[in-house]
Enzyme design. Structure first.
Site, short mmCIF file in Angstrom:
data_model
loop_
_atom_site.label_atom_id
_atom_site.label_comp_id
_atom_site.label_asym_id
_atom_site.label_seq_id
_atom_site.Cartn_x
_atom_site.Cartn_y
_atom_site.Cartn_z
N THR A 1 -0.04 1.10 7.21
CA THR A 1 0.21 -0.14 6.08
C THR A 1 0.63 -1.04 6.91
OG1 THR A 1 0.98 -1.55 4.40
CG2 THR A 1 2.95 0.30 5.06
N GLY A 2 -0.62 -2.20 6.14
CA GLY A 2 -0.39 -4.00 7.12
C GLY A 2 -1.70 -4.33 6.80
N ASP B 1 -8.52 -1.33 5.45
CA ASP B 1 -8.35 0.24 6.59
C ASP B 1 -8.20 0.95 5.93
OD1 ASP B 1 -5.91 -1.06 6.11
OD2 ASP B 1 -5.01 0.35 7.47
N ARG C 1 -13.65 -7.54 -0.20
CA ARG C 1 -13.48 -7.42 0.80
C ARG C 1 -12.78 -6.10 1.10
NH1 ARG C 1 -8.03 -5.76 2.49
NH2 ARG C 1 -7.22 -6.38 4.44
N THR D 1 0.77 -1.59 0.18
CA THR D 1 0.32 0.13 -0.37
C THR D 1 0.89 1.30 -0.10
OG1 THR D 1 -2.47 -0.91 1.03
CG2 THR D 1 -1.35 1.15 1.01
#
Ligand code: ASP
Length: 307
Positions: free
Chosen positions: A222-223, A202, A199, A171
């Site tokens: 990011t994550g 965040d 889906r 991201t």
């Protein structure tokens, strides 16, 4: 007038020295420099943080080295499905889009949602029809797809569609403080490889992966999106500063610790209206860069990995 600051990320993950082909690392670092160039060109002449974060993210969206726009990871159907959000710290105006399949610059569509509609988040076909109305460039979904992302999807599908813990989140995001002391944040992503059922992560959720408030900070994440959503990470960082009086780096570190406690991993970038910059990540690396009147830095690995 205050000092300007720009911080960007190109995703976090299992990035260790020697783990990337040298060419890939060079391409990513060059992409980060170009994104800093785009943002700096605006901020260094007194331009708005909002324009700078959009410009920086657009460069990264078009760069196939990152998981946003061209080069996005693919969903379980083999298509790119893109999410993005932008927020202006001045009055907390925000715009976001999710599930795009043909809009070339998701971050600019998010900005159009913010500026030209009474809404915050548009999704799927409706978002795309708004994109066509605004005249934003449309491309075939194949334009986003790279051979490397196909290979990654095949690998994950061969693994039963199970998510790889050793993943590289790619991201992209930018946060900036301009010379007028205004902050802004922008995030854009293809989400997670092999995602299913529409889906959404965040990144396009205001407060989770993206947040900006002149009273505290601008933040991009990011994550593993599900953990950042549960932690309402970006807003939590700003709230810790505003309500608990924590410093920028202190608040950022506390949010990452909370995400780790939830079983998630990833990274955050943030700036405050005084021009302070911070970043952090719980993965071995995060593509990242920062620029200010004092100079520039781009990096991939953590200090610990380099020791
Ligand atoms: N946070 C993004 C998501 O969960 C993924 C990433 O950071 O690459 O959609």
């Amino acid at each position: 007038m205050s000092d300007w600051t720009l911080v960007i990320h190109g995703g976090s993950g299992a990035l260790r020295p020697g783990s990337l082909p040298p060419q890939q690392e060079e391409r990513a670092l060059a992409g980060l420099q170009s994104a800093l160039d785009a943002g700096e060109a605006i901020l260094s002449v007194g331009g708005a943080a909002l324009d700078a974060v959009e410009a920086a993210v657009r460069v990264l969206e078009d760069d196939p080295a990152f998981n946003a726009g061209r080069g996005s990871v693919l969903n379980a159907d083999g298509r790119a499905e893109l999410d993005a959000a932008i927020m202006d710290g001045r009055g907390r105006a925000a715009g976001a889009v999710a599930g795009l399949v043909t809009t070339r610059a998701p971050i600019s569509l998010a900005r159009a949602v913010m500026e030209r509609t009474p809404h915050i988040l548009l999704t799927y076909a409706g978002a795309e029809s708004f994109a066509r109305e605004t005249g934003l460039e449309q491309v075939d979904n194949d334009w986003f797809v790279t051979p490397e992302r196909r290979r990654q999807l095949d690998e994950v599908m061969a693994n039963g569609g199970e998510f790889d813990a050793d993943i590289k989140y790619g991201t992209v995001g930018a946060v900036a403080c301009d010379t007028h002391g205004n902050v802004a944040a922008a995030t854009s992503t293809g989400g997670l490889t092999a995602k299913r059922w529409g889906r959404i992560g965040d990144s396009p959720l205001i407060g989770a992966g993206t947040y900006a408030d002149n009273r505290a900070a601008a933040v991009s994440a990011t994550g593993l999106g599900e953990a950042f959503m549960r932690a309402v990470a970006a807003h939590e960082l700003a709230a810790r500063m505003r309500l608990a009086g924590e410093g920028l780096q202190q608040a950022l570190d506390a949010v990452l610790a909370d995400i780790a406690a939830l079983g998630g991993s990833g990274g955050l970038i943030a700036v405050s209206p005084s021009g302070e910059a911070a970043w952090g990540f719980t993965t071995p690396g995060m593509y990242r860069g920062r620029a200010s009147a004092e100079g520039r830095e781009v990096a991939v690995y953590s200090e610990a990995e380099l020791r």
